[in-house]
Write a protein that holds these residues in place. Structure first.
Motif, mmCIF file in Angstrom:
data_model
loop_
_atom_site.group_PDB
_atom_site.id
_atom_site.type_symbol
_atom_site.label_atom_id
_atom_site.label_comp_id
_atom_site.label_asym_id
_atom_site.label_seq_id
_atom_site.Cartn_x
_atom_site.Cartn_y
_atom_site.Cartn_z
ATOM 1 N N TYR A 400 0.819 -1.214 0.000
ATOM 2 C CA TYR A 400 0.000 0.000 0.000
ATOM 3 C C TYR A 400 0.852 1.263 0.000
ATOM 4 O O TYR A 400 0.346 2.367 -0.020
ATOM 5 C CB TYR A 400 -0.951 -0.002 1.200
ATOM 6 C CG TYR A 400 -1.854 -1.218 1.227
ATOM 7 C CD1 TYR A 400 -3.076 -1.209 0.541
ATOM 8 C CD2 TYR A 400 -1.489 -2.380 1.888
ATOM 9 C CE1 TYR A 400 -3.891 -2.317 0.540
ATOM 10 C CE2 TYR A 400 -2.300 -3.497 1.886
ATOM 11 C CZ TYR A 400 -3.498 -3.471 1.211
ATOM 12 O OH TYR A 400 -4.304 -4.571 1.198
ATOM 13 N N SER A 401 2.181 1.090 0.055
ATOM 14 C CA SER A 401 3.057 2.250 -0.020
ATOM 15 C C SER A 401 3.161 2.681 -1.483
ATOM 16 O O SER A 401 2.822 1.926 -2.380
ATOM 17 C CB SER A 401 4.444 1.890 0.520
ATOM 18 O OG SER A 401 5.082 0.998 -0.373
ATOM 19 N N ASP A 402 3.633 3.900 -1.722
ATOM 20 C CA ASP A 402 3.733 4.378 -3.098
ATOM 21 C C ASP A 402 4.661 3.500 -3.914
ATOM 22 O O ASP A 402 4.368 3.132 -5.051
ATOM 23 C CB ASP A 402 4.237 5.826 -3.113
ATOM 24 C CG ASP A 402 3.199 6.763 -2.520
ATOM 25 O OD1 ASP A 402 2.015 6.352 -2.483
ATOM 26 O OD2 ASP A 402 3.572 7.869 -2.092
ATOM 27 N N GLU A 403 5.799 3.167 -3.311
ATOM 28 C CA GLU A 403 6.772 2.345 -4.009
ATOM 29 C C GLU A 403 6.212 0.948 -4.284
ATOM 30 O O GLU A 403 6.288 0.431 -5.407
ATOM 31 C CB GLU A 403 8.027 2.248 -3.131
ATOM 32 C CG GLU A 403 9.199 1.569 -3.775
ATOM 33 C CD GLU A 403 10.259 1.203 -2.725
ATOM 34 O OE1 GLU A 403 10.500 2.017 -1.802
ATOM 35 O OE2 GLU A 403 10.805 0.102 -2.813
ATOM 36 N N GLY A 404 5.597 0.384 -3.245
ATOM 37 C CA GLY A 404 5.021 -0.951 -3.386
ATOM 38 C C GLY A 404 3.907 -0.972 -4.427
ATOM 39 O O GLY A 404 3.799 -1.914 -5.209
ATOM 40 N N ALA A 405 3.092 0.066 -4.446
ATOM 41 C CA ALA A 405 1.989 0.109 -5.403
ATOM 42 C C ALA A 405 2.504 0.018 -6.829
ATOM 43 O O ALA A 405 1.904 -0.647 -7.674
ATOM 44 C CB ALA A 405 1.184 1.390 -5.214
ATOM 45 N N MET A 406 3.629 0.682 -7.112
ATOM 46 C CA MET A 406 4.181 0.626 -8.457
ATOM 47 C C MET A 406 4.601 -0.804 -8.795
ATOM 48 O O MET A 406 4.362 -1.284 -9.895
ATOM 49 C CB MET A 406 5.394 1.567 -8.586
ATOM 50 C CG MET A 406 5.039 3.044 -8.565
ATOM 51 S SD MET A 406 3.766 3.489 -9.754
ATOM 52 C CE MET A 406 4.708 3.459 -11.269
ATOM 53 N N LEU A 407 5.229 -1.469 -7.832
ATOM 54 C CA LEU A 407 5.657 -2.850 -8.074
ATOM 55 C C LEU A 407 4.455 -3.767 -8.301
ATOM 56 O O LEU A 407 4.430 -4.553 -9.239
ATOM 57 C CB LEU A 407 6.500 -3.363 -6.896
ATOM 58 C CG LEU A 407 6.912 -4.838 -6.972
ATOM 59 C CD1 LEU A 407 7.837 -5.078 -8.151
ATOM 60 C CD2 LEU A 407 7.574 -5.298 -5.680
ATOM 61 N N PHE A 408 3.452 -3.649 -7.448
ATOM 62 C CA PHE A 408 2.293 -4.535 -7.570
ATOM 63 C C PHE A 408 1.500 -4.257 -8.839
ATOM 64 O O PHE A 408 0.947 -5.165 -9.448
ATOM 65 C CB PHE A 408 1.384 -4.403 -6.333
ATOM 66 C CG PHE A 408 1.812 -5.267 -5.185
ATOM 67 C CD1 PHE A 408 2.894 -4.901 -4.394
ATOM 68 C CD2 PHE A 408 1.167 -6.458 -4.905
ATOM 69 C CE1 PHE A 408 3.313 -5.716 -3.340
ATOM 70 C CE2 PHE A 408 1.564 -7.272 -3.853
ATOM 71 C CZ PHE A 408 2.647 -6.902 -3.070
ATOM 72 N N ASN A 409 1.443 -2.977 -9.243
ATOM 73 C CA ASN A 409 0.649 -2.640 -10.419
ATOM 74 C C ASN A 409 1.398 -2.798 -11.728
ATOM 75 O O ASN A 409 0.861 -3.321 -12.697
ATOM 76 C CB ASN A 409 0.165 -1.188 -10.328
ATOM 77 C CG ASN A 409 -1.081 -1.066 -9.500
ATOM 78 O OD1 ASN A 409 -2.140 -1.534 -9.910
ATOM 79 N ND2 ASN A 409 -0.959 -0.457 -8.324
ATOM 80 N N PHE A 410 2.637 -2.293 -11.750
ATOM 81 C CA PHE A 410 3.328 -2.198 -13.038
ATOM 82 C C PHE A 410 4.598 -3.038 -13.112
ATOM 83 O O PHE A 410 5.117 -3.280 -14.175
ATOM 84 C CB PHE A 410 3.671 -0.742 -13.341
ATOM 85 C CG PHE A 410 2.463 0.131 -13.462
ATOM 86 C CD1 PHE A 410 1.709 0.110 -14.631
ATOM 87 C CD2 PHE A 410 2.066 0.966 -12.427
ATOM 88 C CE1 PHE A 410 0.581 0.894 -14.747
ATOM 89 C CE2 PHE A 410 0.936 1.747 -12.536
ATOM 90 C CZ PHE A 410 0.189 1.728 -13.703
ATOM 91 N N GLY A 411 5.142 -3.430 -11.970
ATOM 92 C CA GLY A 411 6.340 -4.252 -11.998
ATOM 93 C C GLY A 411 7.590 -3.451 -11.714
ATOM 94 O O GLY A 411 7.606 -2.589 -10.839
ATOM 95 N N ILE A 412 8.631 -3.740 -12.481
ATOM 96 C CA ILE A 412 9.939 -3.174 -12.198
ATOM 97 C C ILE A 412 10.255 -2.074 -13.191
ATOM 98 O O ILE A 412 10.195 -2.290 -14.407
ATOM 99 C CB ILE A 412 11.014 -4.293 -12.271
ATOM 100 C CG1 ILE A 412 10.652 -5.399 -11.265
ATOM 101 C CG2 ILE A 412 12.397 -3.735 -11.999
ATOM 102 C CD1 ILE A 412 11.328 -6.713 -11.535
ATOM 103 N N GLU A 413 10.582 -0.913 -12.686
ATOM 104 C CA GLU A 413 10.868 0.202 -13.578
ATOM 105 C C GLU A 413 12.100 -0.098 -14.415
ATOM 106 O O GLU A 413 13.101 -0.610 -13.918
ATOM 107 C CB GLU A 413 11.082 1.508 -12.791
ATOM 108 C CG GLU A 413 11.269 2.692 -13.735
ATOM 109 C CD GLU A 413 11.099 4.042 -13.043
ATOM 110 O OE1 GLU A 413 11.044 4.080 -11.808
ATOM 111 O OE2 GLU A 413 11.016 5.049 -13.776
#
Lengths: 554, 323, 296
Positions: A400-413
Motif C-alpha cells: 500500500y506504499s507508493d513504491e510498493g503500489a508501483m511494483l504490484f501494479n506495473f512491476g519493475i521500472e
C-alpha cells in the motif's frame, strides 16, 4: 436353504463385529491424532510481545530481518506457465529484495482451492498469511465469515496490528470512509489486508452488439426493450442470424445476469429496492414480464433456440459465424477475444458495448454489473500461527506504499515499465512481446489480483471499443441496487441462508428455463412464486436485510 | 474347472471340512503349514486396513455438522438430520426414479454391449482385422468426458448433424437436449459408444482361456458356430460375466454424475437429474461435505445390499460368487 | 482345413459378411471422436471456433496448439513424473494384487469368505477425502511421488478379477507342484502368473491407465509443482483458457482464442502414448494361450 441363512447370518455378525472393531479402533486413533492443538485460545501471540520486537524491525523498507514468513496464495494461472513458485518470478524477487522479507509461498492448485483450503484449516498447519475469501458469503469462502474465523482461532483481529504496523493501509482506510466500512465486520473488526479495486475497474461486463451490422442496416444502438426487439428482428430477417441474441448458460449461471431483467426494475437475484429494502427479484410481479418477453423472443427465434445448452464454445461459434449479433459478456473475454479472432478474417467485424436496456427511452438503467472497491476474494488475513504478526503486517503493508503500489501494479521500472511524463507505460517487452501475451508478461512482473490498491493508470484494454463500453455500462443505478458482496450474516444465519438458497436456486432455475422454453405455462407463475415462498425465501430476504442494516450501521 | 469335477471336490471339500473341526486353533496350524500364503496376505490386509478401514471414521461426518476447523471428531453431532433433509427434499422421488431407470437401461443395453462385441470379435478369423478393430474401438474410452459431452452437444443442437439427418426425413428441428424424452437414449447410447471397446478387453482375456480342444470336439460333433458359441464359448467366460455383473449391480445407485452434469440443463431435470447430480447441485453452494457424505452412505448401503443379494443368487444358481 | 470347410456353409458366410460389416461400421463410429479431436487440435483456432458439426479435415492445418503445449517447461517434467509413478506403481500393483488374489483363490484358506467380504466392503464404503488425506500425511507421504503410488497400491476390483482368473486354473497343477516341493511363491510366479498372462495383461492395462489418467490425488497430496504428473500439468494448461475470464479487464488475446484447440491438443498429447500400449499387450489375448501353456 435354511442352513445357508444361518451361515450367512453368523458371517454377517462376524463381519459386523470386525468392522465395528476397526471403526472403534480408528476412532480412538483419530482421537489421538487430532486431540491436541485445536481450540482457538492457545498460542495467540499477545501484542505486548510484538512491541518488544517492533524496535528491531524498523519502519523503512527493506526491513532489518533475517527470519522468513510463509504465505498461502493462489498463483496466477498465466505465471504458472513460467514459474512454479511466485518467489521465482521477477515480481517475487523484487518484492523480497525491496521488503527484505524472504517468503515461502504455498500455492494451492487453482482447481481445488476450496478443498485444499479446507484441508489446510482442518490439518491445523497454518502458514503466516492466507489469501482467501473470508466473508462466508458463498461456498468459496470461510464458512461463517470473518467473525467466526477469528472466534475459531484461525485468523487474527487486525485492528491493533493495522493501527501499529500498517501505516500505509491505515492512511488509505482513514481517507476513504466507504472503503473503511466495507473491510470491517459488523462489530468493527478488521480481518484482512484488502484488495482494493480502482473506480475505473469496477465495471467490466454488459450487453454488446455487432456495430457493423447496425451500420449496414442503418439502425442505432438499441437502448429500450422495443428497440432491442426491432433490432433483433432485423438481425434475424436481414442478416440471417439464427440466434440473434444469445448468452451462455452453464451450471445454472445465466450470463445475461441482470441485463434485460433490469429493464423491469428487478434483478435475477437479491437486490436493494428503491426503498432501500432487500428484495428477491425472481418473485417480483414484474419478473413475470421479463419471463414473458423472453418466452416470446425464444418462440420467435430472436433468442437462441439452443438456450440452456450454449456454453462458451457454442457462443464463440455463434458470434464468429454471424448466427448471433448481440450478447451479454465481458470486456476481455467478449469484445477483446472476438475482435482479436476476427481481426484478419473480417476487418469490418466490430462489437460495441450497448447500454443496459430500459423500458422507457431515456431512463437510466435500474441495475447492471458493478463490482465494489473492496474485493474480498484476493485479500490476505494473518493467521494465529504467525509467530511475528508485526513482520507479516509490515510485509503486507508494503503493497500500500507508493513504491510498493508501483511494483504490484506495473512491476519493475526499466524492465516492465518506464515513466513517461509522470505516467507509467509498459515497455515493449510487456506490450509487444513476440512470444507471450500482455497478460502472461504482466503476471510475472506484477500481481494482477491481490491485496493492494489498483492503479487507475493501469489499462489492459486493446481496443478503443473496450474503453468506450466501460463508459456506457457504467451509466446505471447499479450502485444503489446491488447488494454488497461483503455483508456478513452471522454464523447461524449463514447456515440457514445456505439451506434455503440451495433449495430456492434449484427450484428457481428449473422453472426459469421451463418458463422461457415454453414447457411451463406462464399462468403458473403465481404457483411458482408460492412454492419459492414455501421454500423460505422471505426468511432469506430477512437475513440479508438485517445483514444490510448492520452493514449500514458500521 | 468344469473339466475336472473330481479334483475340485477332492481339494475343496476336504479343507473346508477340516476348518469346521479344527476351529480357531486351525488358523495357527494353517499358518504354520502354509506360512507363505499368510505372508502374502499380510501386506494386502495391511493395505486395506490402513487406506480403507482406518479412514472410515470419516463417514461419521454424515451424522455431524462438519466444519473444517473443528475437524471430523470435533464437529457437533446432528444425528439423522442430513438423511432426513435428503429424504424429505421435494425432488427425492424424482432423482431416485431417474437414477434407477438410467441404471436399469444401462444394465440392459450397456452391460451386454461389450460382451456382444467380444463374441463377434471371437468369430473373426483374420487376425489383422481383429486387432485393428480391437485397438480402434477402445479409443473413445480415453477421450475426456468434457470433450465427449462437447461433441454430443454439438451433434444434438438444433442445427447439429442429427437434426440435419432428421430434418432430411421431414422432422422438425428441435434441440434434442432440451427435450426430456430423448435424454436417456442419448445418455445410454453415447455411453455404449464410449465404453464398448474398453469393456471388451476383459472378455477377450477370458476368451483366450478357453481350451481349443473343446471347439475341436464340438466341431467333430458337427456343431454349428452358433451352437459352439452357446455350448463352449459362453460357458467358458460365464464366471467372468457373472462377476462383472455382480459388481455392476453394486453401482446401481451411482449413475455417472459428471457426465450428466455436463449434459443436462434445467429443462430436462425431469428425466436427467439423478442422485449424484442432485447432490452436486445441493452441496455445491455450501460445500456441504456432510450432506454429500450422508447421501453417499445411503447409496453405498443400497449398493452393498444389492451386491450381497446378487452374489447370493449367483452362488445358488451356478456356484460363482465373489466370496 | 477344418476352418475352411466350416466357413463354406452358407449360413456361416452370411454371418461372416454381416459380422465384418458390423464391426467395420462400429470401428468407424468409435474412431471418429479421436479423429475429431486430432483434427480439432491441428486446426486454426479462429476457424475452429466458428466451426460446428463434423470435421472432415483440420481447418487450416497448423501446429500452434502443440507448440504452446510443448513450450510449457513443466511438460517434460510431467512426463517424467508420470513414468516414475507408472513404473513404481505397476510393480507394486501387480505384486500385491497377485499376492492377494492368489491367497484368496486358495480354497483352503481360513476365513476366506470373511476376507473377501472385508475387501469387497471397501468398494462401497469409505471415509471420504479428509481422513484419507490425514492418513497419507501421517505416513509422511505427502509431497512425494510415493503419495501417488502407495495409496493406490491395490484396487479391489482388479483383485477380484485376478482372483477369478486364478480360480479357473486347474488345481491339479498346483497339487503336482506342491508334491515337487514348491512353496506358494514359486507356484504363484512360476505357474499361476504365466498361465494367466491374458489377465495379467488386462491388469497391466487397467492399473497403467488409471495411473496415467490420475490427477486428483496429485492435486491433493502434492504441493511441489515439480512433482506434478503429466495430467495435472495439462489440466493447469487448460485453465489458461479460463484466464481470460479474469475479472481484470485485460484482453485475452491469442491465449483465449487458442483455448479450444489447445484443449484438444492436450488430449492428444495425454492419450497417444497410452494408446500405443494396447497393441503390445494384444499378443496375450490369443485364443488358447493359457491351455497351450499348460500342455507345453
Amino acid at each position: 436353504m435354511a442352513q445357508y441363512f444361518l451361515a450367512s447370518k453368523s458371517l454377517l455378525r462376524q463381519l459386523k463385529t470386525g468392522v465395528t472393531g476397526i471403526l472403534l479402533m480408528s476412532l480412538v486413533l483419530a482421537g489421538c491424532s487430532q486431540g491436541g492443538g485445536k481450540g482457538g485460545t492457545e498460542a495467540k501471540p499477545t501484542l505486548q510481545e510484538d512491541k518488544s520486537a517492533a524496535s528491531d524491525l524498523g519502519t523503512t523498507y527493506p526491513l532489518k530481518i533475517s527470519e522468513g514468513i510463509s504465505s498461502w496464495e493462489g498463483l496466477n494461472m498465466n505465471a504458472v506457465t513460467f514459474f512454479p513458485n511466485l518467489a521465482d518470478t521477477p515480481f517475487g524477487k523484487a518484492l523480497a529484495e525491496n521488503t527484505g522479507v524472504h517468503v515461502k509461498y504455498i500455492h494451492p492448485n487453482e482447481q481445488q482451492t476450496k478443498e485444499q483450503f479446507n484441508l489446510m484449516i482442518a490439518s491445523d498447519e497454518l502458514p503466516d498469511t492466507i489469501e482467501y475469501d473470508w466473508t462466508g458469503r458463498s461456498a468459496g469462502s470461510y464458512p461463517g465469515g470473518p467473525e467466526k474465523a477469528i472466534k475459531d482461532g484461525v485468523i487474527l483481529e487486525l485492528n491493533d496490528i493495522i493501527d501499529k504496523y500498517a501505516p500505509n493501509l491505515k492512511k488509505k482506510l482513514e481517507e476513504d470512509k466507504e472503503l473503511n466500512k466495507m473491510v470491517k465486520t459488523d462489530s468493527g473488526k478488521y480481518y484482512v489486508f484488502p484488495m482494493i479495486r480502482n473506480p475505473s475497474g469496477l465495471v467490466f461486463r454488459g450487453p454488446m452488439i455487432r456495430k457493423d451490422w447496425l451500420d449496414e442496416l442503418n439502425l442505432p444502438v438499441p437502448t429500450t426493450i422495443d428497440e432491442w426487439e426491432a433490432t433483433l428482428k432485423a438481425f434475424k430477417e436481414k442478416k440471417g442470424a439464427k440466434a440473434p441474441l444469445s448468452v451462455t448458460y452453464t451450471g445454472g449461471n445465466f450470463e445475461i445476469r441482470d441485463a434485460f431483467i433490469g429493464a423491469y426494475h428487478t434483478s435475477n437475484s437479491f437486490y436493494i429496492g428503491d426503498d432501500g429494502k432487500v428484495k428477491y427479484g425472481p418473485v417480483d410481479p414484474q419478473y413475470k414480464d421479463f419471463l414473458t418477453l423472453f418466452r416470446k423472443w425464444f418462440a420467435e427465434g430472436l433468442f437462441d433456440k439452443d438456450f440452456a445448452l450454449t456454453d462458451s464454445k457454442a457462443l464463440d461459434n455463434k458470434m464468429l459465424t454471424g448466427q448471433t449479433g448481440a450478447t451479454v459478456h465481458q470486456l476481455s473475454g467478449g469484445i477483446g477475444k472476438w475482435m482479436d479472432a476476427m481481426k484478419k478474417q473480417d476487418p469490418k467485424f466490430k462489437l460495441v458495448g450497448a447500454p443496459y436496456p430500459s423500458l422507457n427511452k431515456g431512463e437510466i438503467p435500474f441495475i447492471g454489473q458493478r463490482d465494489f472497491k473492496y474485493n474480498p476474494g484476493a485479500s490476505k488475513a494473518i493467521t494465529t500461527a504467525a509467530k511475528n504478526p508485526e513482520l507479516v503486517a509490515k510485509w503486507l503493508d508494503y503493497a500500500y506504499s507508493d513504491e510498493g503500489a508501483m511494483l504490484f501494479n506495473f512491476g519493475i521500472e526499466g524492465e516492465s515499465y518506464t515513466m513517461e511524463n509522470g505516467t507509467p507505460v509498459y515497455t515493449n517487452q510487456i506490450k509487444n512481446n513476440e512470444k507471450y501475451t500482455l497478460q502472461q508478461m504482466v503476471s510475472i512482473y506484477s500481481k494482477p489480483n491481490g491485496p493492494y490498491e489498483a492503479d487507475s493508470r493501469r489499462n489492459w484494454n486493446t481496443y478503443p471499443e473496450q474503453d468506450e463500453a466501460v463508459k456506457i455500462w457504467s451509466n446505471t443505478e447499479a450502485e444503489k441496487h446491488i447488494l454488497p458482496a461483503f455483508l456478513t450474516p452471522t454464523d447461524e444465519e449463514s447456515k440457514e441462508l445456505g439451506k434455503i438458497m440451495t433449495d430456492v436456486n434449484n427450484y428457481k432455475e428449473e422453472m426459469f428455463v421451463k418458463f422461457i422454453v415454453g414447457k411451463e405455462a406462464i399462468e403458473n407463475y403465481d404457483q411458482y412464486v408460492a412454492q419459492i415462498k414455501k421454500l423460505g425465501i422471505n426468511r432469506a430476504v430477512e437475513i440479508y436485510q438485517s445483514a444490510l442494516d448492520r452493514y449500514n450501521k458500521r | 474347472m468344469a473339466k475336472h469335477p473330481s479334483q475340485v471336490q477332492h481339494t475343496t471339500l476336504l479343507p473346508a471340512a477340516r476348518t469346521k473341526i479344527l476351529g480357531r486353533w486351525g488358523l495357527l496350524k494353517d499358518i504354520r503349514k502354509n506360512p507363505w500364503l499368510y505372508i502374502m496376505l499380510t501386506p494386502v490386509l495391511l493395505y486395506f486396513t490402513v487406506f480403507n478401514y482406518y479412514p472410515m471414521y470419516g463417514a461419521l461426518i454424515a451424522f455431524k455438522d462438519f466444519s473444517p476447523r473443528l475437524g471430523i471428531m470435533g464437529s457437533p453431532w446432528v444425528g439423522w438430520e442430513h438423511f432426513e433433509s435428503f429424504f424429505q427434499g421435494i425432488y427425492f422421488w424424482r432423482v431416485i426414479k431417474n437414477t434407477l431407470l438410467i441404471s436399469f437401461y444401462e444394465l440392459v443395453f450397456g452391460f451386454p454391449a461389450p460382451l456382444i462385441l467380444a463374441l463377434l470379435l471371437n468369430e473373426v478369423r483374420k487376425t489383422v482385422f481383429k486387432r485393428t478393430v480391437q485397438t480402434l474401438t477402445y479409443m473413445p474410452h480415453f477421450i475426456s468426458l468434457v470433450v465427449v459431452c462437447g461433441i454430443i452437444k454439438e451433434f444434438t443442437m438444433s442445427d447439429g448433424i442429427i437434426n440435419d439427418l432428421l430434418s432430411f426425413f421431414g422432422w422438425e428441428r428441435v434441440s434434442l437436449l432440451l427435450e426430456s424424452e430423448y435424454f436417456r437414449t442419448i445418455f445410454i447410447s453415447s455411453g455404449i459408444w464410449q465404453n464398448i471397446g474398453w469393456g471388451t478387453i476383459i472378455y477377450l482375456a477370458a476368451l483366450s482361456g478357453i481350451d481349443q480342444e473343446q471347439y475341436e470336439a464340438a466341431r467333430m460333433d458337427g456343431a454349428s458356430r452358433w451352437k459352439q458359441m452357446h455350448h463352449v464359448t459362453l460357458p467358458g467366460i460365464l464366471p467372468t460375466i457373472i462377476i462383472l455383473f455382480i459388481l455392476e449391480m453394486g453401482r446401481i445407485m451411482n449413475v455417472g454424475g459428471e457426465k450428466i452434469i455436463l449434459l443436462y440443463n434445467p429443462s430436462i431435470y425431469d428425466t436427467a437429474d439423478v442422485i449424484s447430480s442432485y447432490v452436486y447441485r445441493m452441496g455445491l453452494q455450501e460445500f456441504d461435505y456432510s450432506f454429500g457424505s450422508a447421501v453417499g452412505l445411503f447409496n453405498s448401503a443400497i449398493n452393498f445390499t444389492l451386491v450381497i443379494c446378487s452374489n447370493w443368487l449367483s452362488r445358488k444358481m451356478n456356484n460363482t460368487s465373489l466370496w | 482345413m477344418m476352418r475352411r470347410r466350416e466357413g463354406a456353409s452358407i449360413g456361416g458366410k452370411i454371418f461372416d459378411v454381416f459380422n465384418y460389416t458390423l464391426l467395420t461400421v462400429l470401428t468407424i463410429c468409435t474412431l471418429y471422436p479421436l479423429i475429431y479431436v486430432l483434427f480439432a487440435s491441428l486446426s486454426e483456432p479462429t476457424l475452429y471456433m466458428q466451426h460446428s458439426g463434423i470435421l472432415w479435415k483440420p481447418l487450416h492445418f497448423n501446429f500452434n496448439a502443440y507448440r504452446l503445449v510443448f513450450e510449457n517447461p513443466m511438460i517434460i517434467r510431467g512426463y517424467l513424473n508420470t513414468f516414475i509413478v507408472l513404473a513404481g506403481g505397476l510393480v507394486l500393483n501387480i505384486i500385491l494384487t497377485a499376492f492377494g488374489a492368489y491367497a484368496l483363490s486358495r480354497k483352503g484358506l481360513r476365513y476366506r469368505k470373511q476376507l473377501m467380504l472385508f475387501i469387497v466392503f471397501t468398494m462401497f464404503f469409505n471415509g471420504g477425502l479428509i481422513p484419507l488425506y490425514f492418513t497419507v500425511k501421517g505416513l509422511g507421504l505427502t509431497n512425494t511421488l510415493w503419495s501417488l503410488i502407495i495409496p493406490q497400491a491395490i484396487s479391489a476390483f482388479n483383485l477380484i478379477i485376478m482372483r477369478t482368473a486364478f480360480e479357473a486354473v486347474p488345481d491339479s497343477l498346483e497339487e503336482s507342484a506342491k508334491i515337487d516341493g514348491a512353496n506358494e511363491f514359486v507356484i504363484l510366479f512360476r505357474i499361476m502368473i504365466p498361465l494367466c498372462m491374458p489377465v495379467m495383461a488386462v491388469m497391466l492395462l487397467y492399473y497403467g491407465v488409471s495411473h496415467w489418467n490420475s490427477w486428483f490425488n496429485a492435486m491433493i497430496y502434492v504441493q511441489d509443482r515439480s512433482l506434478y504428473p503429466l495430467q495435472l500439468v495439462l489440466r493447469e494448461l487448460l485453465l489458461l483458457n479460463d484466464a481470460s475470464s479474469m475479472a481484470t479487464g485485460a484482453s485475452g488475446g491469442e491465449v483465449a482464442v487458442i483455448g479450444e484447440t489447445l484443449k484438444h491438443a492436450t488430449i492428444i498429447v495425454a492419450t497417444v502414448p497410452i494408446l500405443f500400449v494396447y497393441p503390445f499387450l494384444q499378443k496375450y489375448f490369443v485364443k488358447g494361450a493359457m491351455i497351450g501353456a499348460i500342455k507345453g
